[in-house]
Design a protein around this motif. Sequence first.
Motif, short mmCIF file in Angstrom:
data_model
loop_
_atom_site.label_atom_id
_atom_site.label_comp_id
_atom_site.label_asym_id
_atom_site.label_seq_id
_atom_site.Cartn_x
_atom_site.Cartn_y
_atom_site.Cartn_z
N ARG A 274 -10.67 -16.15 -7.18
CA ARG A 274 -10.30 -14.76 -7.44
C ARG A 274 -10.56 -13.87 -6.24
O ARG A 274 -9.76 -12.98 -5.92
N LEU A 275 -11.67 -14.12 -5.56
CA LEU A 275 -11.98 -13.33 -4.37
C LEU A 275 -10.93 -13.56 -3.29
O LEU A 275 -10.46 -12.62 -2.62
N LEU A 276 -10.51 -14.82 -3.12
CA LEU A 276 -9.45 -15.13 -2.15
C LEU A 276 -8.15 -14.44 -2.52
O LEU A 276 -7.43 -13.92 -1.65
N ASP A 277 -7.85 -14.41 -3.82
CA ASP A 277 -6.62 -13.75 -4.28
C ASP A 277 -6.67 -12.25 -3.98
O ASP A 277 -5.68 -11.66 -3.54
N GLU A 278 -7.81 -11.61 -4.20
CA GLU A 278 -7.93 -10.18 -3.92
C GLU A 278 -7.78 -9.90 -2.43
O GLU A 278 -7.10 -8.94 -2.03
N ILE A 279 -8.41 -10.77 -1.61
CA ILE A 279 -8.32 -10.57 -0.15
C ILE A 279 -6.88 -10.75 0.31
O ILE A 279 -6.37 -9.97 1.13
N GLU A 280 -6.21 -11.80 -0.19
CA GLU A 280 -4.80 -12.02 0.18
C GLU A 280 -3.93 -10.85 -0.28
O GLU A 280 -3.01 -10.44 0.44
N PHE A 281 -4.20 -10.30 -1.45
CA PHE A 281 -3.43 -9.15 -1.94
C PHE A 281 -3.57 -7.96 -1.00
O PHE A 281 -2.58 -7.31 -0.62
N ASP A 287 -1.49 -4.36 5.18
CA ASP A 287 -1.57 -4.68 6.61
C ASP A 287 -0.26 -4.26 7.26
O ASP A 287 0.81 -4.74 6.90
N LEU A 288 -0.31 -3.32 8.20
CA LEU A 288 0.86 -2.84 8.93
C LEU A 288 0.86 -3.48 10.31
O LEU A 288 -0.15 -3.43 11.02
N GLN A 319 5.63 1.61 1.91
CA GLN A 319 5.26 0.53 0.98
C GLN A 319 3.76 0.31 0.97
O GLN A 319 3.15 0.10 -0.10
N CYS A 320 3.15 0.34 2.15
CA CYS A 320 1.69 0.14 2.22
C CYS A 320 0.95 1.27 1.51
O CYS A 320 -0.07 1.04 0.84
N MET A 321 1.45 2.50 1.65
CA MET A 321 0.76 3.63 1.05
C MET A 321 0.98 3.71 -0.47
O MET A 321 0.14 4.26 -1.18
N ASN A 322 2.08 3.16 -0.92
CA ASN A 322 2.42 3.24 -2.35
C ASN A 322 1.98 2.01 -3.14
O ASN A 322 2.31 1.89 -4.32
N VAL A 323 1.28 1.08 -2.49
CA VAL A 323 0.86 -0.12 -3.20
C VAL A 323 -0.10 0.25 -4.32
O VAL A 323 -0.95 1.13 -4.18
N ALA A 324 0.08 -0.38 -5.46
CA ALA A 324 -0.78 -0.09 -6.63
C ALA A 324 -2.07 -0.89 -6.51
O ALA A 324 -2.10 -2.12 -6.72
N GLY A 328 -11.25 -0.85 -8.49
CA GLY A 328 -12.36 -1.13 -7.57
C GLY A 328 -11.95 -1.22 -6.12
O GLY A 328 -12.81 -1.12 -5.23
N HIS A 329 -10.64 -1.40 -5.85
CA HIS A 329 -10.20 -1.51 -4.45
C HIS A 329 -10.47 -0.23 -3.67
O HIS A 329 -10.77 -0.27 -2.47
N ASP A 330 -10.31 0.92 -4.34
CA ASP A 330 -10.46 2.19 -3.62
C ASP A 330 -11.90 2.45 -3.18
O ASP A 330 -12.15 3.37 -2.39
N LYS A 331 -12.85 1.66 -3.64
CA LYS A 331 -14.24 1.83 -3.24
C LYS A 331 -14.61 0.98 -2.03
O LYS A 331 -15.71 1.13 -1.48
#
Length: 886
Positions: A274-281, A287-288, A319-324, A328-331
């Motif tokens: 799951r951690l790998l999936d979050e990092i890949e997401f 990533d620009l 697209q990068c700015m509008n990603v949902a 917890g990601h925003d922290k």
Amino acid sequence: MTAIKHALQRDIFTPNDERLLSIVNVCKAGKKKKNCFLCATVTTERPVQVKVVKVKKSDKGDFYKRQTAWELRELAVVDAKDANKENPEFDLHFEKVYRWVASSTAEKNSFISCIWKLNQRYLRKKIDFVSVSSQLLEELPKAEESVPSGENQSVAGGDEETLDDYQELNAREEQDIEIMMEGCEYAISNAEAFAEKLSSELQVLDGANIQSIMASEKQVNILMQLLDEALNEVDTIEGKLSSYEEMLQSVKEQMDQISQSNHLIQLSNTNNVRLLDEIEFLVNHMDLSKGHIKALQDGDLSSSKGIEACTDAAEALLQCMNVALRPGHDKLHAVKQQQHLFNDLREQFARRLTNHLNNVFVHQGHDQSATLAQHSVELSLPKHNPLHRDLLRYAKLMEWLKNTQCEKYEGLTGNYVDYIARLYEREIKDFFEVAKIKMTGTTKEGKKFGLHGSSGMLTGSTSSLNKLPIQGGGSRRSQSSSLLDMGNMSASDLDVADRTKFDKIFEQVLSELEPLCLAEQDFISKFFKLQQQPSMPGSTAADGEEVDGAVPSRHVGGERPQFTTSEKEMVRLMMNKIFHCIEVELNNLIALGDKIDSFNSLYMLVKMSHHVWTAENVDPASYLSTTLGNVLVTVKRNFDKCISNQIKQMEEVKISKKSKVGILPFVTGIEQFAELAETIFRNAERRGDLDKAYVKLIRAVYFNVEKVANESQKTPRDVVMMENFHHIFSTLSRLKISCLETERKEAKYKYTDHLQSYVIYSLGQPLEKLNHFFEGVEARVAQGVREEEVSYQLAFNKQELRKVIKEYPGKEVKKGLDNLYKKVDKHLCEEENLLQVVWHSMQDEFIRQYKHFVGLIGRCYPGSGITMDFTIQDILEYFSSIAQSH
């Protein structure tokens, strides 16, 4: 049913070592009735097998054969259909569903009850009994349930007797009973003696059994000793089993520890995945690339490749700015840092893009101004296609700016509108200045018509108007601007040429404006990404006057458009700001054309209506459609004003008292007006406006012709009416205007009526005394005097008649007719050429009166031999010779 049951047991089940416990007569549901039997059986040998057997009567003989057999353990569901009502139908679910109809509900219930008891005794499996009454599913006795399975099977034979009222003896039992019966021949004749004998034998056997048991006491002791040894062995085995259980308990604890360790390892792996999936997401969506960052910071916004690269980079940034982001990601610090970078890039690129486009607007505006000189001579507007083509390369970037930086987008939109509005204002004013000069011919003539700011009323050429005795207030209009002047044929060729020239210039003006407005509106929609929704055509103008296709426009003046409304409203506001001078200039041009010649409103009404109709077909909500619709209201008002002025000028006509009237000038003018209007309005969209004007004008002509005829002193009223209505009738018959058919018939009636009136009035003068005499004769007859007695009246006797007739010899009649011809010739005008028509009508009327006089002489003075001095042939000769002599 009992006989059938015994027969089936004997013929089918006994040979197979089976016993028949229950039977039901059935047929298949929903099909042709073919009866058969379902039988519940058990085997006599162990292990016991329980079956449901289908038995059917053979087609070849009167015997039964076994058709199908199912194991009871294969049965899954027994469906009785209805537990409360009597219903012979039921279903048995084996490998498939078998639907049956029993011959009676009692047989069905008995069979189902047997199935339930067999299942409880032998199988103990889960069979669903659906819609079965609880009374049929009675519990077996508890004592029976507590017996071990072996003992249960041992007493099965006894319990099975309760399932049926009949049980067949086996061969051995049958043989013992026969031997016993043979030893007691009197058993049947004396049952009591037989029973006493059996009882005594039974007592003997019981005593023998007791003695046998007592003799076997030693064997019983041995058996008890063996049982004690067996119990000791059991205790030994139990001790060993306890030690084994302790060893297994330790093994179990170790296995539990291993299982727990495996669970923790699996949980750790899951967390890592799951951690790998979050990092890949995060890496994939936030990533620009360096290339996109460089394009946003330093990309070339002048070249096509640079614009394309910046567009791709801006879309990637969006697209990068509008990603949902997930919870917890925003922290996360890295996410916050990346978002801060994106915001900086957005602000930097938006500022750079805005500055560049502002420079492009200014630069393109200066370049476009340089081309105004070459269009100042020609009646054409500069094309903005190159500017639009260059700016459309930035359309996607404008959409990006609209979605990300609304304030900068609004500011850029306002700057574009300001720059382009000033450019269009210069171009359009120069364009209309050229159009006005071409309409008036020269600059000096343009000054005469108020081309350079004159606000006074225009007089134009009034030389022809001064020749007409027309009175009325207000300023006089230019030459050929009224129905009175249209009768002046000397200026008609010049008028046609001037009007044709004006028509071409006005059409050229509209043809230049139409593609300009449509192209700009299309560019605004595409460049600023404003999708328009078409509106319904036809609306009401601000003053309440409804005009097809006219849509009220709202000018925004110098204010910047507010973008809080819909995108459709935004396009409308921008177009109003950019082309705010078009409606003003068009109204000025229309006013000039109306001052030059009021009949130019006919040309303008047709042309403007056509262009409004065309604009509505392209886009009913376009600025062009709205503006032209508003201008069309002004043109329609000028047209109505033109018609009203013509009517007013008719009412102000004054005739000369010294000369005959003839064909009135506005009667000739309405003819030329109709010819001109029919040429202009051929295949026009607003034919209805012309038809209404026709009716107003022709009614005014009728009224004023009658007014002039009543005021005429030199020319008789009937002559004025006859000549003018004959001219109107001829004109309407030639032009064939459908809306004036009623007026055409009315003109014919008035012409004919006044012709007859004039003829009758004129003919009373040559034979005046003769007319008076016969009027008196008719008056006596009307008073009741018989016609043949009139000659006895003193004033109307034969002598008086001869005196009157003698005063009108043929020579005097001809002389009187000749004088009448001369007077009629003086009354009638040469233009209409009605002299011969009137003379011929007078001839017919004279002959009619002559015949009337002759008839009265024949009836009132019979046999007197009195006749006129001339005949009908003489009258025809008089009229013919007079007409030829003149």
